[in-house]
Design an enzyme around this catalytic site. Sequence first.
Site, PDB file in Angstrom:
ATOM      1  N   CYS A  57     -43.337  43.821 -19.837  1.00 26.88           N
ATOM      2  CA  CYS A  57     -45.042  43.179 -19.988  1.00 26.88           C
ATOM      3  C   CYS A  57     -45.950  43.873 -18.824  1.00 26.88           C
ATOM      4  CB  CYS A  57     -44.605  41.653 -19.415  1.00 26.88           C
ATOM      5  SG  CYS A  57     -44.557  40.837 -18.034  1.00 26.88           S
ATOM      6  N   ALA A  60     -46.005  43.211 -14.956  1.00 29.17           N
ATOM      7  CA  ALA A  60     -45.163  44.021 -14.833  1.00 29.17           C
ATOM      8  C   ALA A  60     -45.705  45.556 -14.512  1.00 29.17           C
ATOM      9  CB  ALA A  60     -44.117  44.265 -15.939  1.00 29.17           C
ATOM     10  N   ARG A  91     -38.209  46.368  -7.420  1.00 31.22           N
ATOM     11  CA  ARG A  91     -38.456  47.671  -7.828  1.00 31.22           C
ATOM     12  C   ARG A  91     -38.205  49.213  -7.344  1.00 31.22           C
ATOM     13  NH1 ARG A  91     -44.166  49.961  -8.503  1.00 31.22           N
ATOM     14  NH2 ARG A  91     -43.979  51.990  -9.466  1.00 31.22           N
ATOM     15  N   HIS A 190     -51.184  48.702 -16.442  1.00 34.99           N
ATOM     16  CA  HIS A 190     -51.737  49.866 -15.186  1.00 34.99           C
ATOM     17  C   HIS A 190     -52.606  49.686 -16.014  1.00 34.99           C
ATOM     18  CE1 HIS A 190     -47.846  52.044 -16.908  1.00 34.99           C
ATOM     19  NE2 HIS A 190     -47.502  50.709 -15.734  1.00 34.99           N
TER      20      HIS A 190
HETATM   21 FE1  CFM Z   1     -45.325  55.503 -14.322  1.00 37.79          FE
HETATM   22 FE2  CFM Z   1     -43.041  56.220 -14.834  1.00 37.79          FE
HETATM   23 FE3  CFM Z   1     -45.012  53.702 -15.138  1.00 37.79          FE
HETATM   24 FE4  CFM Z   1     -43.961  54.888 -12.378  1.00 37.79          FE
HETATM   25 FE5  CFM Z   1     -41.858  53.116 -12.668  1.00 37.79          FE
HETATM   26 FE6  CFM Z   1     -41.143  53.723 -14.653  1.00 37.79          FE
HETATM   27 FE7  CFM Z   1     -42.381  51.912 -15.014  1.00 37.79          FE
HETATM   28 MO1  CFM Z   1     -39.758  51.983 -14.437  1.00 37.79          MO
HETATM   29  S1  CFM Z   1     -43.418  57.043 -13.065  1.00 37.79           S
HETATM   30  S2  CFM Z   1     -45.409  54.021 -12.904  1.00 37.79           S
HETATM   31  S3  CFM Z   1     -42.934  54.244 -10.701  1.00 37.79           S
HETATM   32  S4  CFM Z   1     -44.907  55.393 -15.903  1.00 37.79           S
HETATM   33  S5  CFM Z   1     -40.250  53.815 -13.184  1.00 37.79           S
HETATM   34  S6  CFM Z   1     -40.914  56.144 -15.756  1.00 37.79           S
HETATM   35  S7  CFM Z   1     -40.831  52.122 -16.149  1.00 37.79           S
HETATM   36  S8  CFM Z   1     -41.854  51.350 -13.069  1.00 37.79           S
HETATM   37  S9  CFM Z   1     -44.427  51.448 -15.229  1.00 37.79           S
HETATM   38  C1  HCA Z   2     -41.139  47.413 -14.319  1.00 34.58           C
HETATM   39  C2  HCA Z   2     -40.101  47.802 -13.472  1.00 34.58           C
HETATM   40  C3  HCA Z   2     -39.147  48.930 -13.839  1.00 34.58           C
HETATM   41  C4  HCA Z   2     -38.543  48.127 -14.597  1.00 34.58           C
HETATM   42  C5  HCA Z   2     -36.703  49.140 -14.763  1.00 34.58           C
HETATM   43  C6  HCA Z   2     -35.667  48.447 -15.598  1.00 34.58           C
HETATM   44  C7  HCA Z   2     -38.848  49.370 -12.863  1.00 34.58           C
HETATM   45  O1  HCA Z   2     -40.808  48.038 -15.556  1.00 34.58           O
HETATM   46  O2  HCA Z   2     -41.684  46.288 -14.839  1.00 34.58           O
HETATM   47  O3  HCA Z   2     -35.564  48.847 -16.454  1.00 34.58           O
HETATM   48  O4  HCA Z   2     -34.607  49.283 -15.017  1.00 34.58           O
HETATM   49  O5  HCA Z   2     -39.406  50.662 -12.428  1.00 34.58           O
HETATM   50  O6  HCA Z   2     -38.630  48.755 -11.910  1.00 34.58           O
HETATM   51  O7  HCA Z   2     -39.353  49.978 -15.095  1.00 34.58           O
END
Ligand code: CFM
Ligand code: HCA
Length: 537
Positions: A57, A60, A91, A190
Amino acid sequence: GSGPSAEETREQMLEIYPKKTRRKRAKQMLVNKTPETPEAIGANSRTVPGIITQRGCSYAGCKGVVIGPIYDILHITHGPIGCGWYSWLSRRNMSKIRHPEETNYLQYSMSTDMQEDHIVFGGEKQLKQAIQEAYDEFKPKAISVYATCPVGLIGDDIHSVCREMKEKLGINIFGFSCEGYKGVSQSAGHHIANNGVFKNMIGLDDTPVEAKYKINVLGEYNIGGDAWEIDRILRLCGIHIIGTLSGGVSYDEICNCHQADLNVVMCHRSINYMAEMMETKFGMPWFKVNFIGIEGTKKSLRKIAQYFDEKELTDRVEEVIAMEMADVRPVIEDVRQRTEGKKAALFVGGSRAHHYQDLFSDMGMTTIAAGYEFAHRDDYEGRDVLPSIKIDADSRNIEELHIEADPERFNLRKTKERKVALEESGFEFSDYEGMMRQMAKDTLVIDDISAHELEKLIELHKPDVIGSGIKDKYVIEKMGIPCKQLHSYDYGGPYAGFKGAINFFKEIDRMISTKVWKLTRAPWKDDSEEQSAAAAE
Ligand code: CFM
Ligand code: HCA
């Protein structure tokens, strides 16, 4: 090699859906046509209710991803306790204090613990009290407040509470309306986070930084220590990072990071807004880098050196690469004996499903299918599609800030003139290619993959390894396929840079070479098949 074609696989995945859903999913599932221009993909659209998605969401994306990792801000979640609880240290964004006077609050999870009577009578009083209590207890430099779903629904004005408490306590306090339901995924969060960081932190501290080559690394969150490995390499080259947004970073570093000469962007999806806003206001150019994978790391270092265009730096970068490769080469040679020709499938977030393809190809492995959870069309098709996708699911929900150039600071750095000169000499700033151009012909690109589609993929193709997240890890492993979590890295990492690549090669080699997978009984296998396989061993 074997198994149905990508086209047939796609048909079989779509088969079970009702007509309307099938039509929608079909736009998000493409057979890659490289080297033709990528087809338009239906990314960043709403998940059909009832489908099991990997997505999260907006809260998150805002608190969990972009701002939460800033370690000396005190983060308060305004909402029911579950929101704070489930985003508490899951995370693996690592941090440590680097100066004795600093504090690290990341072990804490603070929440207003909203109850039914707050829903009925409003929760602003509760929030005010929470901020006061947190201040009395910890005396932090800054407090950040995050609203979760119920707060938006009942209409608490968190921003006026923050303003009032900022006035009263004399520290920086700001709020984020990142209610989970906003947008269609983490992605909206984001954008909300970028806007807030830009408005409330960037540019607050004009203290000059004494270093020759000053950069920020945007979109690097220090999962498993990645940012520390990037910092180690850049330091060896003589390049100074002012701020890593937002991995292992302090509030002061963020406030001061407009002092850099350049932004390099790791995760474009989560932070492209910031790069653009900083360029508009301060004239600071940016380009995309990728420190995941040996080739990506080398290319990124060389590009940074090329930007500064000093012989001393370009020479040093080559020395560092040569030095580090002496350790990397024997590991690649060793693991390739077992990994060459093996197949991977990657379904992760908004950048790693692309970035990690490089690490797998360093090991001689091919990615047969990949997709993001919540990326937008540019992350699939490359930057050139950007102008045509300004109106997407997120931008209907989130304001674009109107940023203007700050003439005083803009002129200080002369970076804009530098950018123009570099472009004239052939340097490419906007060469963001996206996932699809890099993938082979007839591979599958699947956006926001569903549980059903993932199971079909395994059934039909049995990849040797799948990169994914916690929600599907054990489903995949019960089907007899090793799953590497590419969000949390399971318990491992770093995987960025040279040392990270070595860690990754060894880990994947170990995972796919173990015989344990032969002992799992996949649901599509009957007993006789299982027994004859065991007998043949
Ligand atoms: Fe960029 Fe990602 Fe993300 Fe990320 Fe992450 Fe991710 Fe995420 Mo999980 S590089 S910031 S550190 S888009 S692993 S592939 S899904 S938290 S929002
Ligand atoms: C997020 C965080 C997450 C979840 C990871 C997962 C992460 O999107 O809220 O589903 O295993 O990197 O911690 O992406």
